[in-house]
Design a protein around this motif. Structure first.
Motif, PDB file in Angstrom:
ATOM      1  N   VAL A 214       0.807  -1.225   0.000  1.00 31.28           N
ATOM      2  CA  VAL A 214       0.000   0.000   0.000  1.00 31.28           C
ATOM      3  C   VAL A 214       0.841   1.277   0.000  1.00 31.28           C
ATOM      4  O   VAL A 214       0.377   2.322   0.419  1.00 31.28           O
ATOM      5  CB  VAL A 214      -0.970   0.016   1.201  1.00 31.28           C
ATOM      6  N   GLY A 215       2.064   1.209  -0.470  1.00 30.84           N
ATOM      7  CA  GLY A 215       2.858   2.424  -0.555  1.00 30.84           C
ATOM      8  C   GLY A 215       4.207   2.305   0.131  1.00 30.84           C
ATOM      9  O   GLY A 215       4.468   1.364   0.892  1.00 30.84           O
ATOM     10  N   ALA A 216       5.071   3.281  -0.123  1.00 33.76           N
ATOM     11  CA  ALA A 216       6.455   3.231   0.353  1.00 33.76           C
ATOM     12  C   ALA A 216       6.587   3.165   1.874  1.00 33.76           C
ATOM     13  O   ALA A 216       7.376   2.363   2.385  1.00 33.76           O
ATOM     14  CB  ALA A 216       7.230   4.419  -0.206  1.00 33.76           C
ATOM     15  N   PRO A 217       5.878   3.982   2.660  1.00 38.42           N
ATOM     16  CA  PRO A 217       6.092   3.929   4.110  1.00 38.42           C
ATOM     17  C   PRO A 217       5.786   2.557   4.705  1.00 38.42           C
ATOM     18  O   PRO A 217       6.548   2.052   5.533  1.00 38.42           O
ATOM     19  CB  PRO A 217       5.133   5.001   4.655  1.00 38.42           C
ATOM     20  N   ASP A 218       4.693   1.932   4.270  1.00 38.19           N
ATOM     21  CA  ASP A 218       4.299   0.641   4.831  1.00 38.19           C
ATOM     22  C   ASP A 218       5.278  -0.456   4.460  1.00 38.19           C
ATOM     23  O   ASP A 218       5.629  -1.304   5.290  1.00 38.19           O
ATOM     24  CB  ASP A 218       2.890   0.278   4.366  1.00 38.19           C
ATOM     25  N   ILE A 219       5.751  -0.448   3.211  1.00 44.79           N
ATOM     26  CA  ILE A 219       6.663  -1.519   2.818  1.00 44.79           C
ATOM     27  C   ILE A 219       8.025  -1.327   3.469  1.00 44.79           C
ATOM     28  O   ILE A 219       8.725  -2.304   3.779  1.00 44.79           O
ATOM     29  CB  ILE A 219       6.764  -1.629   1.282  1.00 44.79           C
ATOM     30  N   LEU A 220       8.413  -0.089   3.733  1.00 44.36           N
ATOM     31  CA  LEU A 220       9.670   0.153   4.453  1.00 44.36           C
ATOM     32  C   LEU A 220       9.571  -0.291   5.901  1.00 44.36           C
ATOM     33  O   LEU A 220      10.546  -0.812   6.470  1.00 44.36           O
ATOM     34  CB  LEU A 220      10.056   1.626   4.351  1.00 44.36           C
ATOM     35  N   ALA A 221       8.408  -0.117   6.515  1.00 48.62           N
ATOM     36  CA  ALA A 221       8.211  -0.632   7.870  1.00 48.62           C
ATOM     37  C   ALA A 221       8.306  -2.152   7.884  1.00 48.62           C
ATOM     38  O   ALA A 221       8.895  -2.750   8.802  1.00 48.62           O
ATOM     39  CB  ALA A 221       6.865  -0.168   8.424  1.00 48.62           C
ATOM     40  N   ALA A 222       7.733  -2.806   6.859  1.00 53.07           N
ATOM     41  CA  ALA A 222       7.854  -4.262   6.742  1.00 53.07           C
ATOM     42  C   ALA A 222       9.310  -4.662   6.540  1.00 53.07           C
ATOM     43  O   ALA A 222       9.780  -5.663   7.100  1.00 53.07           O
ATOM     44  CB  ALA A 222       6.997  -4.766   5.581  1.00 53.07           C
ATOM     45  N   LEU A 223      10.035  -3.875   5.761  1.00 59.25           N
ATOM     46  CA  LEU A 223      11.459  -4.138   5.543  1.00 59.25           C
ATOM     47  C   LEU A 223      12.240  -4.109   6.852  1.00 59.25           C
ATOM     48  O   LEU A 223      13.099  -4.966   7.095  1.00 59.25           O
ATOM     49  CB  LEU A 223      12.020  -3.110   4.556  1.00 59.25           C
ATOM     50  N   LEU A 224      11.958  -3.139   7.704  1.00 57.19           N
ATOM     51  CA  LEU A 224      12.642  -3.075   9.003  1.00 57.19           C
ATOM     52  C   LEU A 224      12.404  -4.351   9.801  1.00 57.19           C
ATOM     53  O   LEU A 224      13.334  -4.887  10.430  1.00 57.19           O
ATOM     54  CB  LEU A 224      12.155  -1.856   9.792  1.00 57.19           C
ATOM     55  N   ASP A 225      11.168  -4.854   9.776  1.00 55.83           N
ATOM     56  CA  ASP A 225      10.861  -6.094  10.491  1.00 55.83           C
ATOM     57  C   ASP A 225      11.633  -7.274   9.906  1.00 55.83           C
ATOM     58  O   ASP A 225      12.148  -8.129  10.637  1.00 55.83           O
ATOM     59  CB  ASP A 225       9.363  -6.390  10.434  1.00 55.83           C
ATOM     60  N   MET A 226      11.722  -7.334   8.579  1.00 54.91           N
ATOM     61  CA  MET A 226      12.390  -8.462   7.930  1.00 54.91           C
ATOM     62  C   MET A 226      13.893  -8.457   8.179  1.00 54.91           C
ATOM     63  O   MET A 226      14.490  -9.502   8.451  1.00 54.91           O
ATOM     64  CB  MET A 226      12.101  -8.436   6.424  1.00 54.91           C
ATOM     65  N   THR A 227      14.503  -7.285   8.095  1.00 53.45           N
ATOM     66  CA  THR A 227      15.952  -7.227   8.294  1.00 53.45           C
ATOM     67  C   THR A 227      16.328  -7.318   9.762  1.00 53.45           C
ATOM     68  O   THR A 227      17.416  -7.797  10.098  1.00 53.45           O
ATOM     69  CB  THR A 227      16.537  -5.941   7.672  1.00 53.45           C
ATOM     70  N   ASP A 228      15.436  -6.895  10.649  1.00 52.51           N
ATOM     71  CA  ASP A 228      15.684  -7.069  12.076  1.00 52.51           C
ATOM     72  C   ASP A 228      15.612  -8.547  12.460  1.00 52.51           C
ATOM     73  O   ASP A 228      16.400  -9.027  13.279  1.00 52.51           O
ATOM     74  CB  ASP A 228      14.663  -6.266  12.886  1.00 52.51           C
ATOM     75  N   ALA A 229      14.685  -9.281  11.839  1.00 56.69           N
ATOM     76  CA  ALA A 229      14.507 -10.695  12.158  1.00 56.69           C
ATOM     77  C   ALA A 229      15.691 -11.536  11.699  1.00 56.69           C
ATOM     78  O   ALA A 229      16.070 -12.505  12.363  1.00 56.69           O
ATOM     79  CB  ALA A 229      13.222 -11.221  11.524  1.00 56.69           C
TER      80      ALA A 229
END
Length: 337
Positions: A214-229
């Motif tokens: 749904v847009g850049a901010p949401d996918i970047l938040a998901a990215l933070l979760d993925m790279t943190d994991a």
């Protein structure tokens, strides 16, 4: 299986994947309800122009015009008996353009969801899903695709089925989920859990990540979760160019080249190794992203608050705040880009 992505990553550090397929093909005359995959036969020059535009903008990876290339999607256009040839032609067109680029460009075979629910929620068995994906990937491999690019997925079982099919056919594979429902996929998968989906399979994925949404901010938040994991993982992010807006009867996306450039910088800072665009991302947007990546030295890891300040507010809460998503809803029949 040879892994072209790791080799190019070792050379360049961060790779730029291409932009939207559907949005750009609509601009070239594709009609609503028409299967883009049929253009591999009827309008190959337009598919060539699409790939050439992204390569000229700086893409290191181009995706074949085959997102809806399984028998389950093609049956909607009475083309379910042409899976192999349409996918082979999709890969041949991309391969032909990539080979003329004058530099290394990876051809990735786009594999989207079937549009069906797997058992027990639906009628499609896991084994039949593997067979359907393998049929598609066989065609992509024959046409010159170097990696199976499994994308816009919602259900973990469907991701595994496509991954198993790629392994059967003998192609390395990547996969991405679409985290568009309260920070999760429509079937409830959280970004931090994307890495575990293919655990136990005979071959590991080359990369995993997120696309569409749904847009850049949401996918970047998901990215933070993925790279943190899993900080050591090769993570893909291929976000939409803003959000869609209706202007009369036409759909426009709100992202400007400047916003997409900053999205690319934030993606690098957040740990992505492969960055691209999805719905709405034009050649001009991708060129701005190329310049941004080339001119950017990785900086501090951003917070969600900083992401919102720079590229706009999130439309959903992050998955960590959204609670359990409701599974069992029928997946939308989306077309990438």
């Amino acid at each position: 299986m040879q892994n072209p992505i790791d080799a190019l990553l070792a050379e360049k550090g961060v790779l730029l994947a291409d932009g939207a397929t559907g949005t750009n093909l609509f601009a070239m005359g594709l009609q609503s309800g028409e299967a883009p995959e049929l253009w591999n036969e009827t309008a190959p020059e337009k598919i060539e122009a699409l790939h050439r535009g992204f390569i000229d903008a700086g893409a290191d990876i181009i995706l074949t015009n085959s997102f809806g290339g399984t028998r389950h999607r093609l049956k909607l256009h009475n083309a379910q008996d042409r899976v192999y040839e349409l996918n082979r032609k999709a890969a041949e067109i991309a391969r032909r353009v990539a080979d003329r680029a004058g530099r290394r460009v990876i051809v990735a075979g786009s594999v989207g969801p079937t549009g069906e629910l797997l058992q027990p929620l639906g009628a499609l068995s896991y084994e039949d899903a593997v067979d359907a994906f393998a049929e598609q990937i066989e065609g992509l491999k024959a046409g010159g695709a170097e990696v199976a690019w499994i994308e816009t997925m919602s259900a973990p079982d469907e991701i595994r089925a496509a991954a198993e099919a790629a392994i059967r056919v003998g192609l390395p594979y990547t996969y991405t989920g679409s985290f568009d429902t309260a920070g999760r996929t429509m079937m409830g998968l959280a970004p931090k859990d994307i890495h575990a989906v293919a655990e136990g399979l005979a071959e590991k994925p080359v990369a995993v990540g997120a696309n569409c949404g749904v847009g850049a901010p949401d996918i970047l938040a998901a990215l933070l979760d993925m790279t943190d994991a899993r900080p050591e993982a090769t993570v893909i992010v291929k976000g939409n160019c803003g959000v869609p807006e209706f202007r009369g009867t036409e759909v426009h996306y709100s992202g400007t080249p400047e916003i997409m450039a900053d999205y690319a910088r934030l993606a690098v800072d957040s740990g992505a190794r492969i960055i691209g665009g999805c719905c709405g991302t034009s050649f001009a947007h991708l060129a701005a992203m190329r310049a941004a990546i080339d001119g950017h030295a990785k900086a501090h890891r951003p917070t969600v608050e900083e992401i919102e300040t720079r590229v706009g507010p999130m439309r959903n809460k992050p998955a960590s705040q959204s609670g359990a998503a409701t599974a069992g809803r029928r997946e939308r029949r989306r077309a990438r880009g």
